[in-house]
Every structure is written in C-alpha cells, then in structure tokens.
Design a protein around this motif. Structure first.
Motif, PDB file in Angstrom:
ATOM      1  N   SER A   1       0.820  -1.206   0.000  1.00  0.00           N
ATOM      2  CA  SER A   1       0.000   0.000   0.000  1.00  0.00           C
ATOM      3  C   SER A   1       0.853   1.254   0.000  1.00  0.00           C
ATOM      4  O   SER A   1       0.491   2.270  -0.593  1.00  0.00           O
ATOM      5  N   SER A   2       1.977   1.203   0.693  1.00  0.00           N
ATOM      6  CA  SER A   2       2.951   2.297   0.691  1.00  0.00           C
ATOM      7  C   SER A   2       4.231   1.774   1.307  1.00  0.00           C
ATOM      8  O   SER A   2       4.254   1.387   2.470  1.00  0.00           O
ATOM      9  N   HIS A   3       5.298   1.778   0.516  1.00  0.00           N
ATOM     10  CA  HIS A   3       6.568   1.211   0.968  1.00  0.00           C
ATOM     11  C   HIS A   3       7.488   2.251   1.621  1.00  0.00           C
ATOM     12  O   HIS A   3       8.593   1.904   2.041  1.00  0.00           O
ATOM     13  N   PHE A   4       7.077   3.488   1.705  1.00  0.00           N
ATOM     14  CA  PHE A   4       7.970   4.528   2.204  1.00  0.00           C
ATOM     15  C   PHE A   4       8.478   4.188   3.609  1.00  0.00           C
ATOM     16  O   PHE A   4       7.745   3.661   4.444  1.00  0.00           O
TER      17      PHE A   4
ATOM     18  N   SER B   1      -1.353  16.770 -12.767  1.00  0.00           N
ATOM     19  CA  SER B   1      -2.146  15.828 -13.562  1.00  0.00           C
ATOM     20  C   SER B   1      -2.761  14.776 -12.649  1.00  0.00           C
ATOM     21  O   SER B   1      -2.096  14.282 -11.729  1.00  0.00           O
ATOM     22  N   PHE B   2      -4.021  14.438 -12.886  1.00  0.00           N
ATOM     23  CA  PHE B   2      -4.650  13.354 -12.129  1.00  0.00           C
ATOM     24  C   PHE B   2      -4.073  12.006 -12.537  1.00  0.00           C
ATOM     25  O   PHE B   2      -3.871  11.118 -11.701  1.00  0.00           O
ATOM     26  N   ILE B   3      -3.806  11.829 -13.805  1.00  0.00           N
ATOM     27  CA  ILE B   3      -3.266  10.559 -14.286  1.00  0.00           C
ATOM     28  C   ILE B   3      -1.937  10.248 -13.616  1.00  0.00           C
ATOM     29  O   ILE B   3      -1.655   9.103 -13.240  1.00  0.00           O
ATOM     30  N   THR B   4      -1.099  11.269 -13.429  1.00  0.00           N
ATOM     31  CA  THR B   4       0.245  11.024 -12.918  1.00  0.00           C
ATOM     32  C   THR B   4       0.352  11.098 -11.404  1.00  0.00           C
ATOM     33  O   THR B   4       1.303  10.556 -10.829  1.00  0.00           O
ATOM     34  N   THR B   5      -0.582  11.755 -10.730  1.00  0.00           N
ATOM     35  CA  THR B   5      -0.473  11.873  -9.277  1.00  0.00           C
ATOM     36  C   THR B   5      -1.539  11.092  -8.520  1.00  0.00           C
ATOM     37  O   THR B   5      -1.311  10.681  -7.389  1.00  0.00           O
ATOM     38  N   LEU B   6      -2.705  10.885  -9.116  1.00  0.00           N
ATOM     39  CA  LEU B   6      -3.768  10.082  -8.496  1.00  0.00           C
ATOM     40  C   LEU B   6      -4.276   9.087  -9.546  1.00  0.00           C
ATOM     41  O   LEU B   6      -5.414   9.182 -10.017  1.00  0.00           O
ATOM     42  N   PRO B   7      -3.440   8.111  -9.915  1.00  0.00           N
ATOM     43  CA  PRO B   7      -3.785   7.231 -11.039  1.00  0.00           C
ATOM     44  C   PRO B   7      -5.048   6.406 -10.833  1.00  0.00           C
ATOM     45  O   PRO B   7      -5.661   5.984 -11.812  1.00  0.00           O
ATOM     46  N   ASP B   8      -5.461   6.161  -9.593  1.00  0.00           N
ATOM     47  CA  ASP B   8      -6.694   5.395  -9.381  1.00  0.00           C
ATOM     48  C   ASP B   8      -7.931   6.137  -9.879  1.00  0.00           C
ATOM     49  O   ASP B   8      -8.954   5.509 -10.183  1.00  0.00           O
ATOM     50  N   ILE B   9      -7.876   7.461  -9.949  1.00  0.00           N
ATOM     51  CA  ILE B   9      -8.997   8.217 -10.518  1.00  0.00           C
ATOM     52  C   ILE B   9      -9.178   7.820 -11.964  1.00  0.00           C
ATOM     53  O   ILE B   9     -10.290   7.570 -12.439  1.00  0.00           O
TER      54      ILE B   9
ATOM     55  N   TYR C   1      -1.282   3.448  -2.267  1.00  0.00           N
ATOM     56  CA  TYR C   1      -1.056   2.968  -3.637  1.00  0.00           C
ATOM     57  C   TYR C   1      -0.702   4.030  -4.662  1.00  0.00           C
ATOM     58  O   TYR C   1      -0.096   3.703  -5.694  1.00  0.00           O
ATOM     59  N   GLN C   2      -1.053   5.299  -4.478  1.00  0.00           N
ATOM     60  CA  GLN C   2      -0.928   6.263  -5.578  1.00  0.00           C
ATOM     61  C   GLN C   2       0.519   6.494  -6.001  1.00  0.00           C
ATOM     62  O   GLN C   2       0.804   6.603  -7.192  1.00  0.00           O
ATOM     63  N   GLU C   3       1.449   6.569  -5.042  1.00  0.00           N
ATOM     64  CA  GLU C   3       2.851   6.781  -5.416  1.00  0.00           C
ATOM     65  C   GLU C   3       3.423   5.551  -6.120  1.00  0.00           C
ATOM     66  O   GLU C   3       4.203   5.665  -7.066  1.00  0.00           O
ATOM     67  N   ALA C   4       3.020   4.355  -5.665  1.00  0.00           N
ATOM     68  CA  ALA C   4       3.527   3.135  -6.294  1.00  0.00           C
ATOM     69  C   ALA C   4       2.990   2.993  -7.713  1.00  0.00           C
ATOM     70  O   ALA C   4       3.717   2.658  -8.652  1.00  0.00           O
ATOM     71  N   LEU C   5       1.687   3.256  -7.884  1.00  0.00           N
ATOM     72  CA  LEU C   5       1.078   3.093  -9.205  1.00  0.00           C
ATOM     73  C   LEU C   5       1.555   4.153 -10.196  1.00  0.00           C
ATOM     74  O   LEU C   5       1.633   3.899 -11.403  1.00  0.00           O
TER      75      LEU C   5
ATOM     76  N   GLY D   1       4.498   5.489 -10.132  1.00  0.00           N
ATOM     77  CA  GLY D   1       5.945   5.366 -10.334  1.00  0.00           C
ATOM     78  C   GLY D   1       6.684   6.538  -9.708  1.00  0.00           C
ATOM     79  O   GLY D   1       7.167   7.423 -10.408  1.00  0.00           O
ATOM     80  N   PHE D   2       6.754   6.538  -8.385  1.00  0.00           N
ATOM     81  CA  PHE D   2       7.352   7.655  -7.651  1.00  0.00           C
ATOM     82  C   PHE D   2       8.751   7.961  -8.187  1.00  0.00           C
ATOM     83  O   PHE D   2       9.616   7.101  -8.232  1.00  0.00           O
ATOM     84  N   GLY D   3       8.952   9.203  -8.619  1.00  0.00           N
ATOM     85  CA  GLY D   3      10.262   9.624  -9.105  1.00  0.00           C
ATOM     86  C   GLY D   3      10.603   9.166 -10.509  1.00  0.00           C
ATOM     87  O   GLY D   3      11.700   9.449 -11.003  1.00  0.00           O
ATOM     88  N   GLY D   4       9.688   8.471 -11.173  1.00  0.00           N
ATOM     89  CA  GLY D   4       9.973   7.967 -12.519  1.00  0.00           C
ATOM     90  C   GLY D   4       9.455   8.884 -13.607  1.00  0.00           C
ATOM     91  O   GLY D   4       9.155  10.054 -13.383  1.00  0.00           O
ATOM     92  N   ILE D   5       9.335   8.332 -14.789  1.00  0.00           N
ATOM     93  CA  ILE D   5       8.878   9.103 -15.945  1.00  0.00           C
ATOM     94  C   ILE D   5       7.356   9.092 -15.987  1.00  0.00           C
ATOM     95  O   ILE D   5       6.724   8.046 -15.907  1.00  0.00           O
ATOM     96  N   LYS D   6       6.776  10.276 -16.115  1.00  0.00           N
ATOM     97  CA  LYS D   6       5.324  10.422 -16.125  1.00  0.00           C
ATOM     98  C   LYS D   6       4.831  10.856 -17.499  1.00  0.00           C
ATOM     99  O   LYS D   6       5.586  11.396 -18.314  1.00  0.00           O
ATOM    100  N   HIS D   7       3.557  10.642 -17.736  1.00  0.00           N
ATOM    101  CA  HIS D   7       2.915  11.046 -18.984  1.00  0.00           C
ATOM    102  C   HIS D   7       3.146  12.538 -19.229  1.00  0.00           C
ATOM    103  O   HIS D   7       2.985  13.373 -18.338  1.00  0.00           O
ATOM    104  N   CYS D   8       3.569  12.866 -20.440  1.00  0.00           N
ATOM    105  CA  CYS D   8       3.853  14.250 -20.848  1.00  0.00           C
ATOM    106  C   CYS D   8       4.971  14.874 -20.003  1.00  0.00           C
ATOM    107  O   CYS D   8       5.106  16.102 -19.959  1.00  0.00           O
ATOM    108  N   LEU D   9       5.762  14.040 -19.353  1.00  0.00           N
ATOM    109  CA  LEU D   9       6.854  14.483 -18.493  1.00  0.00           C
ATOM    110  C   LEU D   9       6.383  15.461 -17.418  1.00  0.00           C
ATOM    111  O   LEU D   9       7.092  16.393 -17.039  1.00  0.00           O
ATOM    112  N   ILE D  10       5.177  15.224 -16.897  1.00  0.00           N
ATOM    113  CA  ILE D  10       4.704  15.986 -15.752  1.00  0.00           C
ATOM    114  C   ILE D  10       5.515  15.543 -14.536  1.00  0.00           C
ATOM    115  O   ILE D  10       5.573  14.353 -14.229  1.00  0.00           O
TER     116      ILE D  10
END
Length: 466
Positions: A85-88, A338-346, A414-418, A420-429
């Motif tokens: 759920s959150s590995h931090f 972006s909702f897609i990149t920060t709250l992907p469950d939406i 789940y939102q950071e894991a889904l 991709g925390f720190g990775g490449i996001k859609h449209c480089l957001i």
C-alpha cells in the motif's frame, strides 16, 4: 440568500467532521492549517500525516478486541500491514511503532524487512506473512528469512510453491494456504487467479504436507478482492472459507489461524457511512458460532489492512491555475499537475476521494470540471468520478486575487507506487514534492520535506540523455 461554499458544504454534509474543520474560511486537516503548508512548500504537493496511521491501527485493534470480548472468543487477534500500500520508510517505521506485523508481496519487500531489522525497527518476533505468486528470487529470500529465524509464514499461492520449500528448507517452517475465492458476480472471471481451489486444499495437505515433519500448516488465508462489505457475496464466501477451515482442522490439528485478508474501507466522501463495529462483531460472531457448532477451537484471527492503515493519512494539494469555459454548460478549472500522474486510481478505476476547496470558503460557488495538464482527454475529475457534482468557489470573485487551492484527501495508499514515484510520467509531468507531517512528544506539529519536485535532470537521466 447565503450561497457561499461554506454554506454548501455545511448544508449538504455533517460538517465539520473528524479530520476536517474550517477556521477563518480556510480548511484545516487534522488541526493543520493547509494554507500555511502551501505558503511554505508551494503546490502541487503531496503530504502524509503520520499520526493518522497509528490512530487507524489502534481503532481496528480496539474493534476486534471488543468484538472478541463480547462473544467470549478464545483466539487472538494480529494486525498486519500490507507493505504494497505504501513502501515509504516513514510509513513502515510509523506502522511498526504500534505492535504491528507485516505482509509482503514480492522479493524486494524482503530487502525492506532486512533493512528494518538492521535499523532495529523490526524484531525477528514480528510476523512476516509472505503472499503473492512467488518467482525464484522471492522464494530464495523467504528461505533466507526462515534460515535466519525470522517469524516468517509463507502463504502457498499454488501447489508447486511447496516443492521449492521442500528442496531448500532445512529446519522447521510454518506455512499457510491461500484459498482461491470466488469473484464477485459482476466480475469478469468466476474464480480468483490467486490461491488454491477450495476442493483441492484438503487432499493437497494430506498428500504433500501432513507427513513432512518440517512443515506445520498454521494458517488458512481468505481474501475478498472487493473488501469487507455487508453483502450476501461476502458472507457466502466467508461461510465457504469456514467450511474449508473446519474440514482441514479435523485432519490438521496444528492449524490454528484464519487470515481474513484486508479490505476495510476508508472514507471516500464527506457523506461516507460504514458501521465498522457491526461488521467486525458479525465476522467474529459467525466464526465463533461455526466453531461451537463443529466443536473445534476458535482460530487466531489475522487481518492485512493496507489502505485502511495508510490511506487516510494522505492528501494531494493543487492550485487552480486557469478557468476555461469551453461551451455554455462546461466550465473547467485547470490544476497545476495531472490526475493521471499523481492520483492514477482516478483514471484507472474511477476511485472516489474527498475533494474540497482549501481557501475561499466565504465566496459563492458554481459547478465545475477539474482538468489535468496532460494532453490526455481522460485527465479529468468531475461528477463521473466524484460522489456527486463538483462544486468549487468562484475564485475569480476574490477581490484580492488570491489563487484557489483544492485538496484531495485520503489518498495515502497505492498512488505513489502506481504512478511510479520519481519515474517518468505522462507528458513528463514532474512528481510533486512530498511533505511528511508529524507531532513531537509535546503534540506540536513538525513538517519536513521528504522529496523535492522532480527535476528535468532526473527525468533526462532516466531517459538516457545523461
């Protein structure tokens, strides 16, 4: 006529409520003035309020202990946290302060277990319940934990998994079996892809486990994907699980634990209603009645709560950076992320969250759609995703020209894991900054910046340009 945003919320919902109140037309989250946090760190912003994690754990423990006391239930209760759920590190360290045990899902989870142990935050007495379909590295790491005398309990997802343990485990080992439960009637498939079929479990134990002195079958694992809900589907699956437990217990006396999985819901709107005490008491009562009827000992109860543990500790905060009226009926507020990149469950499962304005509660409101910055037409949040229509203050009416800030709450799982925390996001957001909020021994609020907003350099390095 009063038509301010504050009037709307107070007339529509029971407000203020736990975790939320308004002071001087600004929203407070667990007594934290969010505009002060925004002034210090800016937006977009993710935050985690650590004390809420312990509060959730202690609530569930109290509910189960009270339910067991009421029914004179003889078994013990063990609270496990699902690391997925959150590995931090700040989440796991907070969880472990509250006499909590862990459930893992992958090989790298075991590396987190080792690191927590090295730091002195996890002892070898802590239950490590290992779930999931296990590839070779996961199996290898589990065996290492067994060899190092951790209190590890691998839950067999399939019958082949046992072959690896038979080949590599030298000493004694407790194991569990996961039931392949039936899926909800509306689901695309009839039976979960995870676990072993009901009808195969008893014979599998008799043929493969019973005569091997190295293994004690201690746990039957029961998990419903849709969570613990007061539905005929949930209760019927629980009955099936108990029937398997009863049959197995008669031939396997060392079996003493029932893992009823996870899935306690969290608040997804200000109008959320769920009777936690009733559901838990009813579960305990049904298990108790079954055991009395079949004259077997009541099992110890394990739960694996992920979203319930960490979900309500999280929030995502944005600024409204523009208002666009695209036709006569559709008004868009554009957020600075972006909702897609920060709250992907939406975007992925139409997940609903509590959403409120953070400031301008004294200003009139109107109906809006919320839009994200990517070029994807699905990067939005409106009545299709929300519990009801989305209303927000007319921020352009503010005579001081102060920006409107909005918050999505209970977003900690789940939102950071889904995304991709720190990775490449859609449209480089970029990934937003993340702030951790805690309280010191005197109860004073402390904040620290866990991660800065993602930079272009980190993105280009990931993409191979550096």
């Amino acid at each position: 006529m009063n038509n301010t945003y504050k009037n709307l919320i107070e007339q529509t919902f029971d407000f203020p409520q736990e975790g939320f109140e308004v002071i001087d037309n600004e929203l407070y989250f667990h007594d934290i003035c969010l505009t002060d946090v925004i002034k210090q760190y800016g937006t977009p912003l993710k935050l985690t309020y650590l004390p809420k994690i312990g509060s959730q754990i202690n609530k569930a423990k109290r509910w189960f202990n009270v339910a067991m006391a009421k029914s004179n239930y003889k078994g013990k209760y063990t609270y496990c946290y699902c690391t997925k759920s959150s590995h931090f590190s700040f989440v796991l360290n907070e969880v472990l302060k509250h006499d909590t045990h862990l459930e893992t899902s992958s090989a790298y989870d075991i590396e987190i277990i080792n690191e927590l142990n090295r730091e002195g935050n996890l002892t070898k007495d802590t239950y490590i319940v290992c779930n999931g379909y296990k590839r070779p590295l996961y199996l290898e790491n589990i065996v290492k934990l067994i060899d190092e005398k951790f209190n590890v309990l691998p839950v067999l997802d399939n019958m082949k998994e046992l072959e690896y343990y038979k080949e590599h485990v030298n000493g004694k080992c407790n194991i569990g079996i996961r039931i392949a439960s039936e899926e909800e009637p509306s689901f695309e498939f009839y039976t979960s892809r995870l676990g072993i079929r009901y009808k195969d479990i008893k014979n599998f134990y008799l043929d493969q486990i019973k005569e091997d002195d190295r293994f004690d079958l201690k746990m039957l694992h029961f998990f419903i994907n849709t969570g613990i809900k007061d539905t005929s589907y949930y209760w019927s699956e629980l009955v099936k699980c108990l029937q398997v437990y009863g049959e197995l217990k008669k031939v396997c006396p060392e079996l003493d634990s029932l893992n009823i999985g996870g899935g306690l819901p969290i608040k997804n709107s200000l109008g959320f209603e769920y009777d936690y005490e009733y559901m838990i008491e009813e579960i305990i009562n049904q298990i108790k009645e079954f055991c009395v009827k079949h004259q077997i000992e009541e099992p110890n109860i394990f739960t694996e709560f992920g979203s319930f543990t960490v979900g309500e500790s999280g929030a995502s905060i944005y600024s409204i950076i523009d208002e666009k009226k695209q036709n006569d009926t559709e008004r868009w507020y554009m957020i600075d992320s972006s909702f897609i990149t920060t709250l992907p469950d939406i975007w992925g499962i139409n997940q609903k969250y509590i959403m409120m304005a953070i400031n301008h509660w004294d200003i009139p409101y109107h109906r809006v759609n919320l839009g994200g910055l990517t070029c994807d037409s699905l990067d939005y949040y409106n009545s299709e995703a929300h519990e009801n229509q989305v209303f927000l203050p007319k921020y352009s009416d503010d005579p001081k020209g102060t920006p409107l800030f909005i918050g999505f709450f209970n977003t900690g799982a789940y939102q950071e894991a889904l995304s991709g925390f720190g990775g490449i996001k859609h449209c480089l957001i970029p990934s937003p900054k993340h702030v951790v909020i805690d309280r010191d021994a005197e109860g004073n609020i402390t904040t620290r910046l866990f991660s800065k907003e993602q930079s272009h350099k980190s993105m280009l390095k990931s993409l191979g340009y550096y």
